[in-house]
Design a protein around this motif. Structure first.
Motif, PDB file in Angstrom:
ATOM      1  N   ILE A 192       0.840  -1.204   0.000  1.00  0.00           N
ATOM      2  CA  ILE A 192       0.000   0.000   0.000  1.00  0.00           C
ATOM      3  C   ILE A 192       0.870   1.246   0.000  1.00  0.00           C
ATOM      4  O   ILE A 192       0.546   2.258  -0.637  1.00  0.00           O
ATOM      5  N   GLY A 193       2.007   1.180   0.718  1.00  0.00           N
ATOM      6  CA  GLY A 193       2.904   2.328   0.780  1.00  0.00           C
ATOM      7  C   GLY A 193       3.486   2.676  -0.581  1.00  0.00           C
ATOM      8  O   GLY A 193       3.558   3.858  -0.944  1.00  0.00           O
ATOM      9  N   LEU A 194       3.882   1.673  -1.339  1.00  0.00           N
ATOM     10  CA  LEU A 194       4.440   1.911  -2.670  1.00  0.00           C
ATOM     11  C   LEU A 194       3.380   2.498  -3.607  1.00  0.00           C
ATOM     12  O   LEU A 194       3.654   3.433  -4.364  1.00  0.00           O
ATOM     13  N   ILE A 195       2.167   1.941  -3.532  1.00  0.00           N
ATOM     14  CA  ILE A 195       1.069   2.462  -4.356  1.00  0.00           C
ATOM     15  C   ILE A 195       0.746   3.895  -3.957  1.00  0.00           C
ATOM     16  O   ILE A 195       0.580   4.776  -4.806  1.00  0.00           O
ATOM     17  N   GLY A 196       0.682   4.129  -2.643  1.00  0.00           N
ATOM     18  CA  GLY A 196       0.392   5.467  -2.141  1.00  0.00           C
ATOM     19  C   GLY A 196       1.457   6.474  -2.540  1.00  0.00           C
ATOM     20  O   GLY A 196       1.147   7.638  -2.845  1.00  0.00           O
ATOM     21  N   MET A 197       2.722   6.051  -2.538  1.00  0.00           N
ATOM     22  CA  MET A 197       3.815   6.939  -2.920  1.00  0.00           C
ATOM     23  C   MET A 197       3.685   7.374  -4.377  1.00  0.00           C
ATOM     24  O   MET A 197       3.921   8.537  -4.717  1.00  0.00           O
ATOM     25  N   ILE A 198       3.275   6.440  -5.237  1.00  0.00           N
ATOM     26  CA  ILE A 198       3.082   6.763  -6.650  1.00  0.00           C
ATOM     27  C   ILE A 198       1.952   7.774  -6.818  1.00  0.00           C
ATOM     28  O   ILE A 198       2.097   8.794  -7.513  1.00  0.00           O
ATOM     29  N   PHE A 199       0.802   7.506  -6.164  1.00  0.00           N
ATOM     30  CA  PHE A 199      -0.339   8.406  -6.265  1.00  0.00           C
ATOM     31  C   PHE A 199      -0.008   9.785  -5.691  1.00  0.00           C
ATOM     32  O   PHE A 199      -0.381  10.817  -6.259  1.00  0.00           O
ATOM     33  N   ALA A 200       0.717   9.815  -4.551  1.00  0.00           N
ATOM     34  CA  ALA A 200       1.073  11.087  -3.922  1.00  0.00           C
ATOM     35  C   ALA A 200       2.011  11.882  -4.824  1.00  0.00           C
ATOM     36  O   ALA A 200       1.870  13.112  -4.958  1.00  0.00           O
ATOM     37  N   SER A 201       2.949  11.207  -5.453  1.00  0.00           N
ATOM     38  CA  SER A 201       3.892  11.886  -6.354  1.00  0.00           C
ATOM     39  C   SER A 201       3.165  12.493  -7.546  1.00  0.00           C
ATOM     40  O   SER A 201       3.410  13.641  -7.929  1.00  0.00           O
ATOM     41  N   VAL A 202       2.245  11.710  -8.132  1.00  0.00           N
ATOM     42  CA  VAL A 202       1.466  12.198  -9.269  1.00  0.00           C
ATOM     43  C   VAL A 202       0.625  13.399  -8.860  1.00  0.00           C
ATOM     44  O   VAL A 202       0.546  14.408  -9.580  1.00  0.00           O
ATOM     45  N   PHE A 203       0.002  13.312  -7.669  1.00  0.00           N
ATOM     46  CA  PHE A 203      -0.839  14.410  -7.202  1.00  0.00           C
ATOM     47  C   PHE A 203      -0.017  15.681  -6.975  1.00  0.00           C
ATOM     48  O   PHE A 203      -0.441  16.782  -7.353  1.00  0.00           O
ATOM     49  N   ALA A 221       5.177   0.796   8.023  1.00  0.00           N
ATOM     50  CA  ALA A 221       4.183   0.428   9.043  1.00  0.00           C
ATOM     51  C   ALA A 221       3.445   1.629   9.618  1.00  0.00           C
ATOM     52  O   ALA A 221       2.233   1.582   9.834  1.00  0.00           O
ATOM     53  N   GLY A 222       4.155   2.725   9.865  1.00  0.00           N
ATOM     54  CA  GLY A 222       3.526   3.894  10.477  1.00  0.00           C
ATOM     55  C   GLY A 222       2.461   4.517   9.601  1.00  0.00           C
ATOM     56  O   GLY A 222       1.334   4.776  10.042  1.00  0.00           O
ATOM     57  N   SER A 223       2.806   4.764   8.336  1.00  0.00           N
ATOM     58  CA  SER A 223       1.843   5.371   7.409  1.00  0.00           C
ATOM     59  C   SER A 223       0.646   4.460   7.175  1.00  0.00           C
ATOM     60  O   SER A 223      -0.490   4.929   7.028  1.00  0.00           O
ATOM     61  N   PHE A 224       0.916   3.142   7.150  1.00  0.00           N
ATOM     62  CA  PHE A 224      -0.184   2.195   6.949  1.00  0.00           C
ATOM     63  C   PHE A 224      -1.149   2.237   8.130  1.00  0.00           C
ATOM     64  O   PHE A 224      -2.366   2.112   7.951  1.00  0.00           O
ATOM     65  N   ALA A 225      -0.616   2.417   9.331  1.00  0.00           N
ATOM     66  CA  ALA A 225      -1.472   2.543  10.515  1.00  0.00           C
ATOM     67  C   ALA A 225      -2.389   3.755  10.388  1.00  0.00           C
ATOM     68  O   ALA A 225      -3.571   3.700  10.751  1.00  0.00           O
TER      69      ALA A 225
END
Length: 204
Positions: free
Chosen positions: A65-76, A181-185
């Motif tokens: 989820i962190g890797l996917i989130g990092m991609i979406f956050a970068s694009v945003f 782990a932290g961001s996923f929490a």
């Protein structure tokens, strides 16, 4: 007539000052941060880390989820930067700060929240975030050196401090699990609150 929000904000700042003064012999100043280390809470982390199978799966999912989130956050962020440069918007990422205001105030580069709402938000974010780091560190056999609170100028926070030397020497997968782990929490916490909010709306 006195503004109760401003009085509350003053009491909030005064409380922080008193806590720092009370623990002045046990705190350590590191750059702009004031840090207070303790061992309280380590026992709770150890108990949670006994559920190794669950938290190992949790950590693996956190990395994904962190890797996917990092991609979406970068694009945003790139998209938002483009909008700012082309004057389509003047709002971008910014600090969220406590204040004596009664309502949230949005400005360029920062958002002011009522201090009590900011405190609730920080507690909701920091506790799951830091304990999640700690539990995954332990299932990956990384010792926890300390737990504590910190101040960045007047902004309070918390931390769980793993053994950095052993963490640096660990495998890439271990480091990814601990860091994610932290961001996923926080993601799980936000999802729970979202579900509760939808439930309240549907029953209202």
């Amino acid at each position: 007539m006195y503004d109760l929000n401003q009085i509350g904000f003053f009491v909030f700042l005064l409380t922080i000052i008193l806590i720092v003064y009370k623990d002045r012999k046990k705190i350590k100043i590191e750059g702009l941060m004031i840090m207070r280390r303790t061992n309280k809470g380590k026992g709770f982390i150890e108990k949670l880390s006994k559920h190794k199978r669950f938290f190992n799966g949790y950590a693996k999912l956190a990395v994904l989820i962190g890797l996917i989130g990092m991609i979406f956050a970068s694009v945003f962020l790139i998209y938002n930067a483009g909008q700012i440069l082309t004057h389509q918007t003047d709002q971008g990422a910014g600090l969220v700060l406590p204040s004596g205001t009664a309502e949230p105030v949005v400005k360029d580069g920062y958002i002011l929240l009522p201090w009590w709402l900011w405190v609730i938000a920080i507690i909701t974010i920091m506790i799951p975030h830091q304990f999640s780091h700690g539990v995954v560190s332990r299932i990956e056999k990384i010792p926890i050196k300390s737990i504590g609170w910190l101040l960045l100028i007047f902004l309070p926070g918390a931390f769980v401090e793993p053994d950095e030397k052993k963490l640096k020497k660990s495998s890439v997968s271990t480091r990814l699990k601990v860091f994610a782990a932290g961001s996923f929490a926080n993601f799980i916490t936000a999802l729970i609150f979202f579900i509760l909010l939808i439930g309240l709306i549907n029953t209202g």
